[in-house]
Each structure stands twice: as C-alpha cells, then as structure tokens.
Design a protein around this motif. Structure first.
Motif, mmCIF file in Angstrom:
data_model
loop_
_atom_site.group_PDB
_atom_site.id
_atom_site.type_symbol
_atom_site.label_atom_id
_atom_site.label_comp_id
_atom_site.label_asym_id
_atom_site.label_seq_id
_atom_site.Cartn_x
_atom_site.Cartn_y
_atom_site.Cartn_z
ATOM 1 N N ASP A 7 10.685 29.379 9.958
ATOM 2 C CA ASP A 7 9.778 28.825 10.977
ATOM 3 C C ASP A 7 8.787 27.844 10.374
ATOM 4 O O ASP A 7 7.593 27.868 10.664
ATOM 5 C CB ASP A 7 9.028 29.943 11.714
ATOM 6 C CG ASP A 7 9.941 30.838 12.526
ATOM 7 O OD1 ASP A 7 10.963 30.298 13.045
ATOM 8 O OD2 ASP A 7 9.655 32.038 12.622
ATOM 9 N N GLY A 8 9.260 27.022 9.387
ATOM 10 C CA GLY A 8 8.417 25.996 8.792
ATOM 11 C C GLY A 8 7.496 26.498 7.697
ATOM 12 O O GLY A 8 6.691 25.746 7.157
ATOM 13 N N ALA A 9 7.578 27.759 7.331
ATOM 14 C CA ALA A 9 6.724 28.324 6.272
ATOM 15 C C ALA A 9 7.581 28.670 5.051
ATOM 16 O O ALA A 9 8.713 29.119 5.188
ATOM 17 C CB ALA A 9 6.005 29.570 6.776
ATOM 18 N N LEU A 10 7.012 28.438 3.885
ATOM 19 C CA LEU A 10 7.685 28.760 2.636
ATOM 20 C C LEU A 10 7.218 30.130 2.172
ATOM 21 O O LEU A 10 6.020 30.385 2.041
ATOM 22 C CB LEU A 10 7.355 27.702 1.570
ATOM 23 C CG LEU A 10 7.872 27.954 0.167
ATOM 24 C CD1 LEU A 10 9.397 27.930 0.150
ATOM 25 C CD2 LEU A 10 7.329 26.923 -0.791
ATOM 26 N N PHE A 11 8.148 31.021 1.953
ATOM 27 C CA PHE A 11 7.825 32.352 1.458
ATOM 28 C C PHE A 11 8.280 32.457 0.010
ATOM 29 O O PHE A 11 9.425 32.146 -0.307
ATOM 30 C CB PHE A 11 8.513 33.437 2.307
ATOM 31 C CG PHE A 11 7.919 33.556 3.673
ATOM 32 C CD1 PHE A 11 6.781 34.310 3.876
ATOM 33 C CD2 PHE A 11 8.508 32.901 4.749
ATOM 34 C CE1 PHE A 11 6.236 34.409 5.142
ATOM 35 C CE2 PHE A 11 7.971 33.001 6.012
ATOM 36 C CZ PHE A 11 6.824 33.753 6.220
ATOM 37 N N VAL A 12 7.363 32.883 -0.846
ATOM 38 C CA VAL A 12 7.660 33.066 -2.260
ATOM 39 C C VAL A 12 7.370 34.522 -2.598
ATOM 40 O O VAL A 12 6.278 35.021 -2.331
ATOM 41 C CB VAL A 12 6.807 32.132 -3.151
ATOM 42 C CG1 VAL A 12 7.101 32.353 -4.619
ATOM 43 C CG2 VAL A 12 7.010 30.684 -2.753
ATOM 44 N N ASP A 13 8.328 35.182 -3.188
ATOM 45 C CA ASP A 13 8.161 36.575 -3.584
ATOM 46 C C ASP A 13 8.058 36.622 -5.107
ATOM 47 O O ASP A 13 8.951 36.160 -5.809
ATOM 48 C CB ASP A 13 9.368 37.388 -3.099
ATOM 49 C CG ASP A 13 9.190 38.874 -3.344
ATOM 50 O OD1 ASP A 13 8.032 39.308 -3.528
ATOM 51 O OD2 ASP A 13 10.202 39.581 -3.374
ATOM 52 N N PHE A 14 6.960 37.160 -5.626
ATOM 53 C CA PHE A 14 6.774 37.267 -7.074
ATOM 54 C C PHE A 14 5.926 38.489 -7.372
ATOM 55 O O PHE A 14 5.306 39.065 -6.491
ATOM 56 C CB PHE A 14 6.127 36.005 -7.656
ATOM 57 C CG PHE A 14 4.726 35.756 -7.177
ATOM 58 C CD1 PHE A 14 3.642 36.236 -7.900
ATOM 59 C CD2 PHE A 14 4.477 35.053 -6.001
ATOM 60 C CE1 PHE A 14 2.347 36.014 -7.474
ATOM 61 C CE2 PHE A 14 3.184 34.827 -5.568
ATOM 62 C CZ PHE A 14 2.117 35.307 -6.302
ATOM 63 N N SER A 15 5.935 38.868 -8.646
ATOM 64 C CA SER A 15 5.089 39.982 -9.061
ATOM 65 C C SER A 15 4.352 39.570 -10.328
ATOM 66 O O SER A 15 4.868 38.811 -11.146
ATOM 67 C CB SER A 15 5.921 41.245 -9.294
ATOM 68 O OG SER A 15 6.819 41.041 -10.353
#
Length: 127
Positions: A7-15
């Motif tokens: 939906d136009g948003a960038l999701f970044v998963d990190f720890s």
C-alpha cells in the motif's frame, strides 16, 4: 504483485543486538610512547644499574617521580659506579622500568610466566 511495498509503504524487518565490550580499549598516549623512547636513550641517562650481567640505564628525575624507593638506591650511591641490584633478573627490572616510564603494563604472557616476580619486585621498589 510487489512484496517489498505494501500500500505504498516500505516495510523493513531487522533486529539489533548489543554486545558489551569485554574491556575498554584505550590507545596509548603519545606522552607515554615518548617516555618509553626516553627510557631507551642511553645518551641522556644519568644513572646505571648492574642487574645480573646487564647494565641498565635510567634517569634520576623519572625515578624520583615514579619510583622513589629505586631513586633512593641511586642517591645512596654517589661514586659514579652502576648501582648493583640483586635478587632480580634483568628482564623483570626492565619490565618495571617500562611501567615507571610509560605506564606500560606487562603483556599477558609476561604476567603468566613472571607475575609473582613482577609483583614482588614492584613491591620491593615501591612501584
């Protein structure tokens, strides 16, 4: 369909992981490095010690400030001959002088191999 954008948003998963350093590292100061150079400058030395078969030179002003008991040994010997130091090896004596001049702590190998002798000699000379 694009799996990176939703939906136009960038999701970044990190720890994040934080690790405490085992011991702080302090770079050697330029003053202590220069003082160790002074230790090895025999031309400006004004006292000599006879330690075993070796003659080790030093500077009374440095000893007066950082090793007063060792300085007192020099002060008692005014005949110009090397001050005889018994019951210590030249290697241990040099380790003490490196500490007196440049706060150079013996490396771990020296501590493991000669720790008791280093501590005994340091106590003897008030270092």
């Amino acid at each position: 369909k694009n799996n990176i954008l939703s939906d136009g948003a960038l999701f970044v998963d990190f720890s994040l992981q934080f690790k405490e350093p085992s011991s702080p590292h302090y770079p050697p100061s330029s003053l202590s490095m220069k003082m160790l150079q002074v230790l090895h400058n025999v031309d400006d030395a004004d006292v000599a010690f006879k330690v075993g078969d070796d003659t080790v030179t030093a500077h009374k002003a440095i000893l007066r400030m950082n090793a007063p008991v060792l300085f007192d040994c020099c002060d008692e010997n005014n005949d110009g001959l090397p001050v005889t130091i018994n019951d210590i090896t030249p290697e241990i004596f040099r380790i003490l002088l490196r500490y007196v001049y440049g706060d150079k702590v013996p490396d771990s190998t020296e501590i493991v191999d000669e720790g008791k002798c280093i501590i005994t000699a340091a106590d003897r000379f008030g270092i």
